[in-house]
Design a protein around this motif. Structure first.
Motif, mmCIF file in Angstrom:
data_model
loop_
_atom_site.group_PDB
_atom_site.id
_atom_site.type_symbol
_atom_site.label_atom_id
_atom_site.label_comp_id
_atom_site.label_asym_id
_atom_site.label_seq_id
_atom_site.Cartn_x
_atom_site.Cartn_y
_atom_site.Cartn_z
ATOM 1 N N GLY A 124 53.950 31.346 45.330
ATOM 2 C CA GLY A 124 54.334 32.749 45.235
ATOM 3 C C GLY A 124 53.909 33.383 43.923
ATOM 4 O O GLY A 124 53.428 34.528 43.890
ATOM 5 N N ILE A 125 54.073 32.643 42.830
ATOM 6 C CA ILE A 125 53.690 33.174 41.517
ATOM 7 C C ILE A 125 52.170 33.270 41.396
ATOM 8 O O ILE A 125 51.628 34.283 40.932
ATOM 9 C CB ILE A 125 54.261 32.287 40.392
ATOM 10 C CG1 ILE A 125 55.792 32.307 40.433
ATOM 11 C CG2 ILE A 125 53.775 32.750 39.035
ATOM 12 C CD1 ILE A 125 56.445 31.381 39.438
ATOM 13 N N ILE A 126 51.479 32.206 41.827
ATOM 14 C CA ILE A 126 50.020 32.189 41.736
ATOM 15 C C ILE A 126 49.405 33.334 42.550
ATOM 16 O O ILE A 126 48.400 33.935 42.153
ATOM 17 C CB ILE A 126 49.466 30.836 42.220
ATOM 18 C CG1 ILE A 126 49.757 29.744 41.181
ATOM 19 C CG2 ILE A 126 47.973 30.908 42.465
ATOM 20 C CD1 ILE A 126 49.028 29.916 39.873
ATOM 21 N N ALA A 127 50.021 33.661 43.683
ATOM 22 C CA ALA A 127 49.476 34.713 44.549
ATOM 23 C C ALA A 127 49.462 36.067 43.856
ATOM 24 O O ALA A 127 48.628 36.925 44.183
ATOM 25 C CB ALA A 127 50.291 34.801 45.840
ATOM 26 N N GLY A 128 50.364 36.267 42.905
ATOM 27 C CA GLY A 128 50.415 37.551 42.210
ATOM 28 C C GLY A 128 49.573 37.616 40.944
ATOM 29 O O GLY A 128 49.466 38.689 40.338
ATOM 30 N N LEU A 129 48.986 36.481 40.550
ATOM 31 C CA LEU A 129 48.205 36.470 39.313
ATOM 32 C C LEU A 129 46.971 37.384 39.358
ATOM 33 O O LEU A 129 46.722 38.117 38.399
ATOM 34 C CB LEU A 129 47.772 35.032 38.984
ATOM 35 C CG LEU A 129 48.788 34.182 38.222
ATOM 36 C CD1 LEU A 129 48.253 32.775 38.021
ATOM 37 C CD2 LEU A 129 49.127 34.807 36.882
ATOM 38 N N PRO A 130 46.171 37.368 40.435
ATOM 39 C CA PRO A 130 44.994 38.252 40.443
ATOM 40 C C PRO A 130 45.345 39.726 40.261
ATOM 41 O O PRO A 130 44.683 40.435 39.491
ATOM 42 C CB PRO A 130 44.370 37.989 41.823
ATOM 43 C CG PRO A 130 44.821 36.615 42.187
ATOM 44 C CD PRO A 130 46.199 36.505 41.628
ATOM 45 N N SER A 131 46.381 40.202 40.949
ATOM 46 C CA SER A 131 46.762 41.614 40.809
ATOM 47 C C SER A 131 47.301 41.904 39.415
ATOM 48 O O SER A 131 47.082 42.991 38.867
ATOM 49 C CB SER A 131 47.808 41.978 41.858
ATOM 50 O OG SER A 131 48.966 41.179 41.722
ATOM 51 N N ALA A 132 47.997 40.923 38.810
ATOM 52 C CA ALA A 132 48.511 41.124 37.459
ATOM 53 C C ALA A 132 47.368 41.213 36.451
ATOM 54 O O ALA A 132 47.385 42.063 35.547
ATOM 55 C CB ALA A 132 49.452 39.977 37.081
ATOM 56 N N ILE A 133 46.364 40.345 36.599
ATOM 57 C CA ILE A 133 45.200 40.396 35.708
ATOM 58 C C ILE A 133 44.439 41.710 35.899
ATOM 59 O O ILE A 133 44.011 42.348 34.924
ATOM 60 C CB ILE A 133 44.282 39.182 35.973
ATOM 61 C CG1 ILE A 133 45.006 37.882 35.599
ATOM 62 C CG2 ILE A 133 42.985 39.303 35.185
ATOM 63 C CD1 ILE A 133 44.249 36.630 35.958
ATOM 64 N N ALA A 134 44.283 42.118 37.166
ATOM 65 C CA ALA A 134 43.593 43.385 37.444
ATOM 66 C C ALA A 134 44.347 44.571 36.843
ATOM 67 O O ALA A 134 43.730 45.521 36.327
ATOM 68 C CB ALA A 134 43.432 43.571 38.952
ATOM 69 N N ALA A 135 45.687 44.519 36.887
ATOM 70 C CA ALA A 135 46.482 45.607 36.318
ATOM 71 C C ALA A 135 46.299 45.705 34.807
ATOM 72 O O ALA A 135 46.184 46.813 34.251
ATOM 73 C CB ALA A 135 47.962 45.391 36.650
ATOM 74 N N ILE A 136 46.228 44.559 34.126
ATOM 75 C CA ILE A 136 46.026 44.572 32.677
ATOM 76 C C ILE A 136 44.634 45.097 32.337
ATOM 77 O O ILE A 136 44.454 45.903 31.407
ATOM 78 C CB ILE A 136 46.230 43.150 32.104
ATOM 79 C CG1 ILE A 136 47.712 42.804 32.093
ATOM 80 C CG2 ILE A 136 45.671 43.042 30.692
ATOM 81 C CD1 ILE A 136 48.038 41.491 31.453
ATOM 82 N N LEU A 137 43.629 44.650 33.085
ATOM 83 C CA LEU A 137 42.271 45.139 32.830
ATOM 84 C C LEU A 137 42.162 46.640 33.096
ATOM 85 O O LEU A 137 41.425 47.357 32.395
ATOM 86 C CB LEU A 137 41.273 44.372 33.704
ATOM 87 C CG LEU A 137 41.139 42.869 33.410
ATOM 88 C CD1 LEU A 137 40.153 42.222 34.372
ATOM 89 C CD2 LEU A 137 40.689 42.645 31.956
ATOM 90 N N GLU A 138 42.888 47.124 34.093
ATOM 91 C CA GLU A 138 42.874 48.554 34.381
ATOM 92 C C GLU A 138 43.529 49.347 33.249
ATOM 93 O O GLU A 138 43.056 50.432 32.882
ATOM 94 C CB GLU A 138 43.612 48.812 35.703
ATOM 95 C CG GLU A 138 43.681 50.274 36.117
ATOM 96 C CD GLU A 138 42.311 50.880 36.386
ATOM 97 O OE1 GLU A 138 42.207 52.125 36.345
ATOM 98 O OE2 GLU A 138 41.351 50.123 36.621
ATOM 99 N N LEU A 139 44.611 48.786 32.687
ATOM 100 C CA LEU A 139 45.246 49.437 31.535
ATOM 101 C C LEU A 139 44.286 49.483 30.356
ATOM 102 O O LEU A 139 44.248 50.462 29.600
ATOM 103 C CB LEU A 139 46.526 48.696 31.150
ATOM 104 C CG LEU A 139 47.702 48.797 32.126
ATOM 105 C CD1 LEU A 139 48.859 47.913 31.660
ATOM 106 C CD2 LEU A 139 48.172 50.246 32.254
ATOM 107 N N GLY A 140 43.500 48.415 30.185
ATOM 108 C CA GLY A 140 42.505 48.421 29.114
ATOM 109 C C GLY A 140 41.384 49.408 29.366
ATOM 110 O O GLY A 140 40.890 50.064 28.444
ATOM 111 N N ARG A 141 40.970 49.537 30.631
ATOM 112 C CA ARG A 141 39.885 50.459 30.963
ATOM 113 C C ARG A 141 40.293 51.909 30.750
ATOM 114 O O ARG A 141 39.488 52.730 30.281
ATOM 115 C CB ARG A 141 39.461 50.248 32.414
ATOM 116 C CG ARG A 141 38.208 51.026 32.826
ATOM 117 C CD ARG A 141 37.939 50.880 34.301
ATOM 118 N NE ARG A 141 38.974 51.531 35.096
ATOM 119 C CZ ARG A 141 38.997 52.846 35.359
ATOM 120 N NH1 ARG A 141 38.033 53.635 34.888
ATOM 121 N NH2 ARG A 141 39.963 53.357 36.087
ATOM 122 N N THR A 142 41.541 52.227 31.079
ATOM 123 C CA THR A 142 42.018 53.609 30.929
ATOM 124 C C THR A 142 42.488 53.916 29.512
ATOM 125 O O THR A 142 42.884 55.051 29.239
ATOM 126 C CB THR A 142 43.156 53.872 31.919
ATOM 127 O OG1 THR A 142 44.219 52.922 31.697
ATOM 128 C CG2 THR A 142 42.665 53.754 33.355
#
Length: 443
Positions: A195-213
């Motif tokens: 369950g935790i591993i399944a959410g890792l890709p979206s969490a990483i994508a969210a951080i990268l999106e915060l960096g991009r914006t």
């Protein structure tokens, strides 16, 4: 004998893995079971408005709702049939283990071996059904109180939600037991891990999106990555750390000769309690915040005051969080490890710790050493969970990069890898014994 085992362990390779047919079957079974679990996290219960539910979960993401949703791989946010995950089973297990310390009947069952263990497991299953039904009913009533989250509120929705969510938890409990028996690793831990591993890709994508914006600086993102790697390294080191007590055995007579028995060690883990203290501490501490958030500020003043004092990153929040982790570390260690029982077993087989009298003195010494290393283990747990908690408050880091989630991921991975190595070692040992017997028969 020890050198032979060490030599076998050193020879483990991909070639030995390719020959391990039973191990490959276990791994494939485990992967298939986890795929079934992930599919179930996307099947919603009937009668829920998905858009309104997503808004509700997002609004309460800082409380226990978001925390459980992260452990469940997003199943709670989608109100899937596995929304409760395996948490009722874990709670029931802890309650039964606590009761064994105060109930003579359960304590006697614990000493009866395999038969007693089956009976205790049966009680745990009954407790799981009761807790899951209560939590499912609470979720159903809570959803009905949140405006348009439920399409057609009423007893029909409540009953269907209780049956569906309770059935999902019971199925996961059975699935976890099947993984443990027919797969590789601990089934319950692997379900939480998945369950935790399944959410890792979206969490990483969210951080990268915060960096991009531009909402998060590049240096902060790099710092998060470095912190996660350092935390993982610390967890690996501390979870493998042991205090090994030297145990000697008296000489034995074989035929007309007196032979010395090689000394062994009694390993005491630095962190005997595992991930239980952070999980329990988080649950207790985030509960009032969640209740206040659900009240939408319309609750009593004292509840709103508690919500403000126990906000993420507040000094009172951090102090209580550390205190609860340390308390549960000692409490659960006392349940999991019995120094008196260990001392009695050593005395039964003639073992003794040099310089310590067998029996009661040995139990006192083991308890003394265990208490000292538990202090270090509790402080380690508090540090691992506290630093990411501060960053979660001030840098808006997703749940998945918190100390509890990293602790679960690393611990389950280490345990699973260790079991794979044990299977490979057992296979090589069996192969060596067969070759030895074959050579002996030829002679």
């Amino acid at each position: 004998m020890a050198s032979a085992v060490e030599q076998l362990a050193a020879n483990l390779s991909f070639a030995s893995f390719a020959k391990a047919e039973d191990l490959k079957k276990r791994i494939w079974f485990t992967l298939a079971a986890l795929v079934v679990y992930r599919l179930g996290t996307y099947i919603p219960i009937p009668g829920v408005d998905a858009n309104e539910l997503a808004r509700l979960v997002q609004q309460n993401s800082s409380g226990i709702l978001g925390w459980i949703n992260g452990l469940a791989g997003g199943a709670l946010g989608r109100m899937a049939i596995f929304a409760l995950n395996i948490m009722p089973y874990i709670s029931a297990s802890i309650i039964i283990q606590l009761m064994t310390t105060v109930s003579p009947h359960l304590e006697q069952l614990k000493k009866e071996g395999e038969q007693g263990r089956k009976k205790i497991n049966q009680y745990t299953r009954y407790g799981t059904v009761i807790l899951a039904a209560l939590q499912a009913y609470g979720i159903a009533v809570g959803l009905e109180s949140q405006g348009n989250a439920v399409i057609d509120p009423g007893w029909y929705f409540r009953i269907s939600a209780v049956i569906t969510l309770t059935g999902g938890t019971v199925f996961l409990m059975w699935l976890g037991e099947q993984i443990t028996a027919r797969g590789i690793g601990n089934g319950i831990s692997l379900i939480i891990f998945a369950g935790i591993i399944a959410g890792l890709p979206s969490a990483i994508a969210a951080i990268l999106e915060l960096g991009r914006t531009g909402q998060m600086s590049t240096f902060l993102i790099i710092g998060i990555i470095i912190l996660a790697l350092v935390t993982i390294a610390v967890i690996v080191f501390m979870e493998r750390a042991q205090r090994r007590l030297l145990v000697k055995y008296p000489k034995r007579q074989v035929g007309n000769q007196i032979q010395n028995v090689d000394p062994s060690h009694l390993p005491l883990k630095l962190n005997t309690a595992g991930v239980i203290p952070p999980i329990f501490a988080s649950s207790l501490l985030l509960l009032p915040i969640t209740v206040s958030n659900f009240s939408q500020g319309s609750g009593p003043d004292w509840l709103n005051t508690i919500n403000a004092l126990l906000g993420r990153g507040q000094p009172l929040f951090l102090a209580i969080y550390i205190g609860l982790i340390i308390f549960f570390a000692f409490f659960y260690t006392a349940i999991m490890f019995n120094p008196k029982e260990t001392a009695d077993n050593l005395k039964k087989y003639g073992g003794f710790i040099p310089g310590i009298r067998p029996g009661e003195r040995t139990a006192e010494y083991i308890d003394y050493v265990l208490t000292r290393i538990t202090v270090v283990g509790a402080l380690y747990l508090a540090a691992v969970c506290l630093l990411p908690e501060i960053l979660t408050s001030y840098a808006a880091i997703p749940f998945y990069f918190g100390g509890t989630s990293l602790l679960i991921i690393v611990s389950v991975t280490m345990d699973t890898v260790s079991q794979v190595q044990s299977h490979l070692l057992a296979q090589q040992y069996e192969g060596l014994m067969k070759k030895t017997k074959l050579r002996g028969s030829r002679k």
